[in-house]
Design a protein around this motif. Structure first.
Motif, PDB file in Angstrom:
ATOM      1  N   ASP A   1       6.137   3.039   4.998  1.00  0.00           N
ATOM      2  CA  ASP A   1       6.704   1.972   5.829  1.00  0.00           C
ATOM      3  C   ASP A   1       7.007   0.694   5.052  1.00  0.00           C
ATOM      4  O   ASP A   1       7.907  -0.058   5.420  1.00  0.00           O
ATOM      5  CB  ASP A   1       5.759   1.653   6.988  1.00  0.00           C
ATOM      6  CG  ASP A   1       5.646   2.823   7.956  1.00  0.00           C
ATOM      7  OD1 ASP A   1       5.558   3.974   7.497  1.00  0.00           O
ATOM      8  OD2 ASP A   1       5.630   2.598   9.174  1.00  0.00           O
TER       9      ASP A   1
ATOM     10  N   CYS B   1       0.435  -1.987  11.166  1.00  0.00           N
ATOM     11  CA  CYS B   1      -0.694  -1.111  11.478  1.00  0.00           C
ATOM     12  C   CYS B   1      -1.964  -1.949  11.597  1.00  0.00           C
ATOM     13  O   CYS B   1      -2.022  -3.108  11.157  1.00  0.00           O
ATOM     14  CB  CYS B   1      -0.856  -0.042  10.403  1.00  0.00           C
ATOM     15  SG  CYS B   1      -1.388  -0.671   8.792  1.00  0.00           S
TER      16      CYS B   1
ATOM     17  N   CYS C   1       2.228   3.762   1.459  1.00  0.00           N
ATOM     18  CA  CYS C   1       2.648   4.138   2.804  1.00  0.00           C
ATOM     19  C   CYS C   1       4.167   4.067   2.821  1.00  0.00           C
ATOM     20  O   CYS C   1       4.748   3.157   2.218  1.00  0.00           O
ATOM     21  CB  CYS C   1       2.037   3.164   3.819  1.00  0.00           C
ATOM     22  SG  CYS C   1       2.758   3.251   5.470  1.00  0.00           S
TER      23      CYS C   1
ATOM     24  N   LEU D   1      -6.636   3.887   4.180  1.00  0.00           N
ATOM     25  CA  LEU D   1      -5.440   4.285   3.465  1.00  0.00           C
ATOM     26  C   LEU D   1      -5.905   4.782   2.099  1.00  0.00           C
ATOM     27  O   LEU D   1      -6.230   3.996   1.231  1.00  0.00           O
ATOM     28  CB  LEU D   1      -4.454   3.134   3.335  1.00  0.00           C
ATOM     29  CG  LEU D   1      -2.995   3.553   3.095  1.00  0.00           C
ATOM     30  CD1 LEU D   1      -2.048   2.448   3.495  1.00  0.00           C
ATOM     31  CD2 LEU D   1      -2.761   3.977   1.655  1.00  0.00           C
TER      32      LEU D   1
ATOM     33  N   SER E   1      -0.101   7.351   9.619  1.00  0.00           N
ATOM     34  CA  SER E   1       0.356   7.115   8.247  1.00  0.00           C
ATOM     35  C   SER E   1       1.843   6.799   8.111  1.00  0.00           C
ATOM     36  O   SER E   1       2.326   6.649   6.986  1.00  0.00           O
ATOM     37  CB  SER E   1       0.038   8.352   7.386  1.00  0.00           C
ATOM     38  OG  SER E   1       0.684   9.506   7.904  1.00  0.00           O
ATOM     39  N   ASN E   2       2.585   6.675   9.201  1.00  0.00           N
ATOM     40  CA  ASN E   2       4.021   6.390   9.125  1.00  0.00           C
ATOM     41  C   ASN E   2       4.458   5.805  10.466  1.00  0.00           C
ATOM     42  O   ASN E   2       5.346   6.304  11.141  1.00  0.00           O
ATOM     43  CB  ASN E   2       4.775   7.682   8.801  1.00  0.00           C
ATOM     44  CG  ASN E   2       6.219   7.502   8.380  1.00  0.00           C
ATOM     45  OD1 ASN E   2       6.925   8.479   8.191  1.00  0.00           O
ATOM     46  ND2 ASN E   2       6.688   6.268   8.227  1.00  0.00           N
TER      47      ASN E   2
ATOM     48  N   HIS F   1       0.808  -1.219   0.000  1.00  0.00           N
ATOM     49  CA  HIS F   1       0.000   0.000   0.000  1.00  0.00           C
ATOM     50  C   HIS F   1       0.845   1.275   0.000  1.00  0.00           C
ATOM     51  O   HIS F   1       2.043   1.258   0.292  1.00  0.00           O
ATOM     52  CB  HIS F   1      -0.978  -0.033   1.167  1.00  0.00           C
ATOM     53  CG  HIS F   1      -1.988  -1.120   1.025  1.00  0.00           C
ATOM     54  ND1 HIS F   1      -2.960  -1.112   0.044  1.00  0.00           N
ATOM     55  CD2 HIS F   1      -2.148  -2.287   1.692  1.00  0.00           C
ATOM     56  CE1 HIS F   1      -3.681  -2.209   0.131  1.00  0.00           C
ATOM     57  NE2 HIS F   1      -3.213  -2.939   1.122  1.00  0.00           N
TER      58      HIS F   1
END
Length: 690
Positions: free
Chosen positions: A16, A46, A14, A585, A178-179, A12
């Protein structure tokens, strides 16, 4: 019973890009967890991705090809075979391409960040077809361009170093939502005595947990950076040696920021003089003491008219104080350019036989409503959507929906679920999820090349994007050898193996291990060596001048604000931003019931004084509107939203809201100062009680 553990990667959008371990029992994925050995994932996922099996085996998963039997947008389909679906698509595309292939437009973004299932076989197909090109700018384009004007490439502080910083500015982001894995490092730094300062118009979950929160008006971050520079220079909180050896244009910069006094900065940003001065002094004094000072600047900063310049200005700050000398100092926007991707091999732009027009994805609403003209080119007759949900996520949604509703527009959608966009498809094709196909990933938040192995067989008749475009290429008569390459063949070409950063790359071994760090220095610019034409951090940038931009850090005001558009502000006096909701997301995961239930329903955070002025109480349904459109949400009266600002956490599927609308009803298709990026947070609205 047979049980196995398969190495995978979160696909996704993101930073990460987590390393996953998928437990498979008798061909069924039963658990997805973070790889404890991967240095950034550290075994933690997450809430969204930890429930990935819930999404993969969702009762509403698309499993078979379908064709539309109702009106556009009605969402009525009947099942057909793959042969019928592919034959229908190929016939229509051939017919349109015979007249003008540029009447065909692909529309995609980062529904998957994978280099294989993202833009490899699909890009080859549309290049060979001669279709219109899509300018994919809806997320990070403005900031990326601005950052590169100062630094030269999207390279910055390694996330694994942030826990060693003594001061961290979290600028324009909410990493708790978000991180997450950056936030874990920031929390460790905090435990070691570091100070965390959040700079965000909204008191987010992250801002609440920092030592200090500074809330500038949306779109004024560039001014705040200029004010910081003024104080740093006026009070000589500088690393003069680093400036002399590793920067370009300091004398011009000093003259430019002379006018950005703390008083002017505070007035522009809607904050106090003390906040401007204290922020600059803490940043400069910490660096003068030899302490690592770091900035994590995120994409919220760049979603206004002057967003590119804002990131460009912020990226100049570390060079002024010598923060780059430390591995834990500097700034991170993105690590994307740390990876030597081989886009030529992946996407084969050489297949394009001649020039083609480019359509900006942000302006899809206008583009779909354009008639043919010499300036625009042919009317768009066919649209192929994959890895995106534009009816929900693209700005000025009323126009987007109007364009997708055209009965003369042939629309193909590859999807996992029947999204707002899928409801408008003529042919709807079932795509595989990350657990069902092979892929390879770079990241934009850490330094690891990542492999994704297929953990389970495709559900139903779902196919990977690559296979869909292989089959379409065969029906179109495309016989180039590249259309016969397997997903593993494509993944093996992903990186330039002659580049020192990936000299150790081998796809077969990467699949087995799951991840491999690129070869990058711990402190990339400790001794200069910026990837700019001058080799220095460019306070003065000739490339900007050549592009018709101000070559020095400057302030570009928002398109819509009380200061820049006072007449508009008389009717629509409230600024609005729509940052990501914690449990979504972008528009992904909105249909996962457990996550949607946690999020509740669409809310609008509004300051108590703004609410009282409008007779709004906590829990009231309210209408948010401007000349572009309107949507309804439930008011949350809270000081998390600064006065003059309303906040609608997003992005909801429109079909899953009470009024069938979301925050993009009121956003604009106007673009940024550079990079043709979106201006999602550059919006004026009015709010009234329903």
């Amino acid at each position: 019973m047979t049980t196995s553990i398969v190495r995978a990667t979160c696909p996704h959008d993101c930073p990460d890009t987590c390393a996953l371990l998928v437990t498979v029992k008798d061909g069924v994925a039963t658990e997805v967890r973070g790889d404890p050995d991967h240095p950034t994932t550290a075994g933690v996922l997450c809430t969204k991705v930890s429930r990935y099996t819930e999404r993969t085996y969702h009762k509403d998963r698309l499993l078979y090809p379908m064709k539309r039997i109702g009106r556009k947008g009605e969402g009525k389909f009947e099942r057909i075979s793959w042969d019928e679906a592919l034959d229908t698509i190929a016939a229509r595309l051939k017919e349109i391409a015979a007249r003008n292939p540029q009447a065909i437009l692909p529309y995609s973004y980062c529904g998957t960040m994978g280099l294989v299932q993202g833009e490899s076989m699909a890009a080859r197909f549309f290049h060979k077809l001669g279709a219109s090109l899509l300018d994919r700018t809806i997320c990070s384009a403005a900031g990326g361009v601005g950052y590169k004007y100062s630094i030269g490439a999207r390279i910055g502080t390694d996330v694994e170093q942030f826990q060693n910083a003594k001061l961290i500015l979290i600028w324009g982001g909410n990493p708790i939502a978000s991180n997450l894995h950056f936030w874990m490092r920031a929390q460790e730094a905090k435990r070691r005595g570091a100070k965390l300062i959040a700079i965000d118009p909204y008191r987010s979950l992250t801002a609440e947990k920092c030592h200090q929160h500074i809330a500038p008006l949306p779109g004024t971050d560039a001014a705040l950076a200029l004010g910081m520079m003024h104080v740093l220079i006026a009070e000589n909180l500088l690393d003069e040696d680093y400036i002399a050896r590793h920067t370009l244009g300091f004398d011009q910069l000093r003259e430019r920021v002379r006018e950005w006094t703390p008083q002017r900065t505070a007035q522009t940003c809607g904050i106090t003089v003390e906040e401007v001065e204290q922020l600059a002094r803490e940043y400069g004094a910490s660096a003068r003491r030899g302490e690592p000072v770091a900035i994590r600047v995120n994409y919220g900063v760049q979603r206004t008219h002057g967003g590119g310049m804002a990131v460009r200005n912020i990226a100049c700050l570390p060079a002024l104080v010598g923060a780059w000398r430390h591995a834990a100092g500097g700034v991170q926007l993105s690590t994307s350019d740390a990876f030597p991707k081989n886009n030529q091999a992946l996407q084969r732009p050489d297949l394009l036989q001649g020039p083609s027009r480019t359509i900006n994805m942000i302006e899809i609403g206008n583009a779909l409503l354009h008639e043919a003209s010499p300036e625009f080119g042919p009317k768009i007759e066919a649209l192929v959507v994959y890895n995106s949900n534009p009816v929900a996520v693209a700005p000025e949604s009323p126009k987007v929906a109007q364009g997708f509703a055209r009965e003369d527009l042939f629309t193909v959608v590859l999807e996992h679920f029947q999204t707002d966009t899928a409801d408008h498809a003529d042919i709807l094709l079932p795509a595989t999820t990350q657990l069902e196909h092979v892929d390879i990933h770079t990241t934009y938040g850490h330094m690891y090349m990542m492999a994704n192995n297929a953990a389970i067989a495709p559900l139903g008749e779902a196919k990977p994007n690559t296979e869909v475009f292989r089959l379409l290429a065969a029906r179109m008569g495309f016989d180039d050898p590249c259309f016969k390459e397997s997903d593993d063949d494509i993944a093996a070409q992903a990186f330039n193996k002659d580049d020192v950063r990936a000299i150790h790359f081998d796809w077969d071994s990467l699949k087995q291990k799951g991840w491999q760090k690129v070869n990058m220095p711990e402190a990339p610019f400790a001794d200069g060596g910026f990837p700019t034409p001058s080799g220095k951090c460019e306070f003065y940038c000739e490339r900007m001048k050549a592009a018709g931009l101000d070559p020095l850090p400057a302030y570009v005001p928002p398109h819509e604000s009380l200061a820049s558009s006072p007449e508009l502000g008389k009717d629509y006096p409230l600024a609005m931003i729509s940052p990501p909701a914690r449990n979504f997301l972008n528009s992904t995961f909105v249909n996962v019931e457990s996550l949607r239930n946690t999020e509740g329903e669409p809310h609008l955070d509004i300051h108590p004084l703004d609410a009282a002025h409008r007779g709004i109480e906590d829990g009231n349904p309210v209408r948010i509107f401007n000349a572009r459109g309107s949507f309804v949400a439930k008011a949350r009266v809270t000081e998390k939203a600064r006065q003059g600002l309303v906040v609608g956490l997003s992005i909801w599927w429109k079909k899953l809201t009470a009024d069938g609308k979301n925050a993009n009803e009121v956003t604009s298709q106007r673009t940024t100062d550079m990079g043709n990026g979106p201006t999602f947070y550059d919006v004026l609205v009015q709010v009234e009680k329903v």
